[in-house]
Design a protein around this motif. Structure first.
Motif, PDB file in Angstrom:
ATOM      1  N   ALA A   1      11.914   2.945  -8.616  1.00 34.06           N
ATOM      2  CA  ALA A   1      11.009   3.482  -7.495  1.00 34.06           C
ATOM      3  C   ALA A   1      11.351   5.030  -7.304  1.00 34.06           C
ATOM      4  O   ALA A   1      12.707   5.329  -7.730  1.00 34.06           O
ATOM      5  CB  ALA A   1      11.275   3.025  -6.348  1.00 34.06           C
ATOM      6  N   TYR A   2      10.438   5.996  -7.212  1.00 33.32           N
ATOM      7  CA  TYR A   2      10.644   7.474  -7.068  1.00 33.32           C
ATOM      8  C   TYR A   2      10.011   7.725  -5.976  1.00 33.32           C
ATOM      9  O   TYR A   2       9.180   6.918  -5.161  1.00 33.32           O
ATOM     10  CB  TYR A   2      10.354   8.010  -8.324  1.00 33.32           C
ATOM     11  CG  TYR A   2       8.725   8.186  -8.357  1.00 33.32           C
ATOM     12  CD1 TYR A   2       8.002   9.303  -7.615  1.00 33.32           C
ATOM     13  CD2 TYR A   2       7.837   7.534  -9.141  1.00 33.32           C
ATOM     14  CE1 TYR A   2       6.673   9.486  -7.822  1.00 33.32           C
ATOM     15  CE2 TYR A   2       6.569   7.668  -9.347  1.00 33.32           C
ATOM     16  CZ  TYR A   2       5.989   8.609  -8.773  1.00 33.32           C
ATOM     17  OH  TYR A   2       4.615   8.738  -8.800  1.00 33.32           O
TER      18      TYR A   2
ATOM     19  N   ALA B   1       6.301   2.770  -7.552  1.00 35.21           N
ATOM     20  CA  ALA B   1       7.501   1.782  -7.749  1.00 35.21           C
ATOM     21  C   ALA B   1       6.818   0.752  -8.917  1.00 35.21           C
ATOM     22  O   ALA B   1       5.658   0.663  -8.891  1.00 35.21           O
ATOM     23  CB  ALA B   1       8.021   0.854  -6.777  1.00 35.21           C
ATOM     24  N   CYS B   2       7.730   0.021  -9.673  1.00 32.24           N
ATOM     25  CA  CYS B   2       7.356  -0.882 -10.567  1.00 32.24           C
ATOM     26  C   CYS B   2       8.379  -1.831 -10.680  1.00 32.24           C
ATOM     27  O   CYS B   2       9.643  -1.468 -10.473  1.00 32.24           O
ATOM     28  CB  CYS B   2       6.653  -0.340 -11.738  1.00 32.24           C
ATOM     29  SG  CYS B   2       7.834   0.235 -13.096  1.00 32.24           S
ATOM     30  N   LEU B   3       8.253  -3.017 -11.434  1.00 30.12           N
ATOM     31  CA  LEU B   3       9.385  -4.087 -11.891  1.00 30.12           C
ATOM     32  C   LEU B   3       9.340  -3.877 -13.278  1.00 30.12           C
ATOM     33  O   LEU B   3       8.359  -3.623 -13.908  1.00 30.12           O
ATOM     34  CB  LEU B   3       9.047  -5.356 -11.449  1.00 30.12           C
ATOM     35  CG  LEU B   3       8.730  -5.645  -9.876  1.00 30.12           C
ATOM     36  CD1 LEU B   3       8.333  -7.231  -9.588  1.00 30.12           C
ATOM     37  CD2 LEU B   3      10.079  -5.439  -9.189  1.00 30.12           C
TER      38      LEU B   3
ATOM     39  N   ALA C   1       0.891  -1.203   0.028  1.00 30.07           N
ATOM     40  CA  ALA C   1       0.041   0.047  -0.175  1.00 30.07           C
ATOM     41  C   ALA C   1       0.844   1.179   0.148  1.00 30.07           C
ATOM     42  O   ALA C   1       0.335   2.229  -0.518  1.00 30.07           O
ATOM     43  CB  ALA C   1      -1.126   0.151   1.113  1.00 30.07           C
ATOM     44  N   ALA C   2       2.059   1.242   0.598  1.00 31.01           N
ATOM     45  CA  ALA C   2       2.868   2.336   0.528  1.00 31.01           C
ATOM     46  C   ALA C   2       3.591   2.652  -0.892  1.00 31.01           C
ATOM     47  O   ALA C   2       3.825   3.943  -0.980  1.00 31.01           O
ATOM     48  CB  ALA C   2       3.970   1.947   1.651  1.00 31.01           C
ATOM     49  N   LEU C   3       3.391   1.777  -1.763  1.00 30.09           N
ATOM     50  CA  LEU C   3       3.873   2.136  -2.892  1.00 30.09           C
ATOM     51  C   LEU C   3       2.614   2.193  -4.059  1.00 30.09           C
ATOM     52  O   LEU C   3       2.827   2.431  -5.262  1.00 30.09           O
ATOM     53  CB  LEU C   3       4.399   0.803  -3.695  1.00 30.09           C
ATOM     54  CG  LEU C   3       5.789   0.333  -2.768  1.00 30.09           C
ATOM     55  CD1 LEU C   3       6.548  -0.915  -3.361  1.00 30.09           C
ATOM     56  CD2 LEU C   3       6.651   1.267  -2.657  1.00 30.09           C
TER      57      LEU C   3
ATOM     58  N   ASP D   1      14.046   4.013   0.200  1.00 29.55           N
ATOM     59  CA  ASP D   1      13.391   3.117   1.029  1.00 29.55           C
ATOM     60  C   ASP D   1      12.300   2.286   0.367  1.00 29.55           C
ATOM     61  O   ASP D   1      12.158   1.061   0.607  1.00 29.55           O
ATOM     62  CB  ASP D   1      12.878   3.881   1.941  1.00 29.55           C
ATOM     63  CG  ASP D   1      12.000   3.224   2.970  1.00 29.55           C
ATOM     64  OD1 ASP D   1      12.379   2.627   3.843  1.00 29.55           O
ATOM     65  OD2 ASP D   1      10.763   3.328   2.950  1.00 29.55           O
ATOM     66  N   ARG D   2      11.809   2.746  -0.749  1.00 25.37           N
ATOM     67  CA  ARG D   2      10.924   2.107  -1.466  1.00 25.37           C
ATOM     68  C   ARG D   2      11.238   1.231  -2.304  1.00 25.37           C
ATOM     69  O   ARG D   2      10.828  -0.028  -2.422  1.00 25.37           O
ATOM     70  CB  ARG D   2      10.013   3.264  -2.340  1.00 25.37           C
ATOM     71  CG  ARG D   2       9.038   3.986  -1.873  1.00 25.37           C
ATOM     72  CD  ARG D   2       8.626   5.358  -2.538  1.00 25.37           C
ATOM     73  NE  ARG D   2       7.450   5.861  -1.816  1.00 25.37           N
ATOM     74  CZ  ARG D   2       6.689   7.123  -2.152  1.00 25.37           C
ATOM     75  NH1 ARG D   2       7.343   7.879  -3.163  1.00 25.37           N
ATOM     76  NH2 ARG D   2       5.882   7.605  -1.329  1.00 25.37           N
ATOM     77  N   THR D   3      12.474   1.225  -2.888  1.00 27.95           N
ATOM     78  CA  THR D   3      13.241   0.400  -3.718  1.00 27.95           C
ATOM     79  C   THR D   3      13.504  -0.677  -2.640  1.00 27.95           C
ATOM     80  O   THR D   3      13.336  -1.959  -3.144  1.00 27.95           O
ATOM     81  CB  THR D   3      14.650   0.918  -4.028  1.00 27.95           C
ATOM     82  OG1 THR D   3      14.291   1.883  -4.911  1.00 27.95           O
ATOM     83  CG2 THR D   3      15.613  -0.056  -4.882  1.00 27.95           C
ATOM     84  N   ALA D   4      13.990  -0.680  -1.490  1.00 29.07           N
ATOM     85  CA  ALA D   4      14.369  -1.461  -0.684  1.00 29.07           C
ATOM     86  C   ALA D   4      13.158  -2.420  -0.076  1.00 29.07           C
ATOM     87  O   ALA D   4      13.225  -3.730   0.016  1.00 29.07           O
ATOM     88  CB  ALA D   4      15.042  -1.020   0.814  1.00 29.07           C
ATOM     89  N   GLN D   5      11.977  -1.563   0.148  1.00 32.90           N
ATOM     90  CA  GLN D   5      10.715  -2.306   0.596  1.00 32.90           C
ATOM     91  C   GLN D   5      10.368  -3.228  -0.518  1.00 32.90           C
ATOM     92  O   GLN D   5       9.753  -4.484  -0.448  1.00 32.90           O
ATOM     93  CB  GLN D   5       9.610  -1.257   0.714  1.00 32.90           C
ATOM     94  CG  GLN D   5       9.912  -0.403   2.024  1.00 32.90           C
ATOM     95  CD  GLN D   5       9.529  -1.145   3.295  1.00 32.90           C
ATOM     96  OE1 GLN D   5       9.147  -2.536   3.360  1.00 32.90           O
ATOM     97  NE2 GLN D   5      10.006  -0.722   4.432  1.00 32.90           N
TER      98      GLN D   5
END
Length: 230
Positions: free
Chosen positions: A175-176, A165-167, A133-135, A185-189
């Motif tokens: 991620a931005y 973020a996406c793959l 949900a954070a993404l 942080d979004r990348t790591a999550q």
């Protein structure tokens, strides 16, 4: 190029010059962190940060450990060089597409192992954890396209609709965020959630329980009210 009342963004002095220098130092620190945390091997990822109408970006093919304050690479939002002699990352079109289409202040791209593996298996990361949900919701996988191309950037923007973020299929992550710390942080999550799903989905006789859209919406609402959950 003159910026902010005529101050030369390429000049070392002045408010803009100071902001660029500080942003570059933070960018290099973030890029080195992607390597230290195992999200990138060598120079396979890239990082950018926006300073006004400038985009600072990691250069192509230079190990992050070798970058110094004299290696600033800056372009405008059309990709025209503004500062530095090193060539920008080949993924510059992807970074610029994010800045043109969102309010991003920073972008992180990696070839993280678990996220890249997941990108080859599904069209969307199953919602195994509420941090999806954070993404913005379940993370989509952008169709494959050759790196550094407009086609890849277009696929990415579609996958990022309503998401931060996406793959990228057979490639990695994008991620931005408003800041470098938030984008990282979004990348790591995202990498962590991919790892969780791969571990859960590897059970020979059980299927992972997934969160419902209502459960994700409930988390999103709590995140808006209270910040990151514990």
């Amino acid at each position: 190029m003159a910026q902010d009342g005529g101050t030369d963004a390429g000049a070392p002095g002045g408010a803009v010059g100071t902001a660029v220098g500080e942003a570059w130092d933070a960018l290099v620190a973030t890029a080195r962190r992607t390597v230290a945390d195992g999200l990138v091997v060598g120079t396979s990822g890239n990082v950018s940060v926006r300073v006004g109408d400038l985009v600072l970006v990691t250069p192509s093919g230079v190990p992050y450990s070798r970058l110094t304050g004299d290696d600033v690479v800056a372009v405008d939002l059309d990709g025209r060089p503004v500062r530095g002699t090193l060539p920008p990352t080949s993924e510059l079109p992807v970074h610029l597409a994010v800045y043109r289409s969102t309010d991003a202040g920073a972008v992180v791209h990696t070839h993280a192992v678990h996220a890249t593996a997941v990108s080859t298996l599904v069209d969307e990361l199953p919602p195994v954890h509420y941090m999806a949900a954070a993404l913005g919701g379940p993370v989509r996988v952008a169709p494959y396209a050759l790196y550094g191309t407009r086609e890849l950037a277009d696929h990415m923007l579609t996958a990022l609709t309503g998401r931060t973020a996406c793959l990228l299929r057979n490639h990695g992550t994008i991620a931005y965020g408003a800041t470098l710390d938030q984008a990282y942080d979004r990348t790591a999550q995202l990498e962590w959630m991919c790892r969780v799903w791969l571990a859960a989905d590897s059970h020979p006789t059980r299927t992972p329980a997934l969160l419902t859209p209502d459960q994700l919406a409930e988390t999103a609402e709590k995140l808006r009210g209270y910040g990151h959950p514990g």
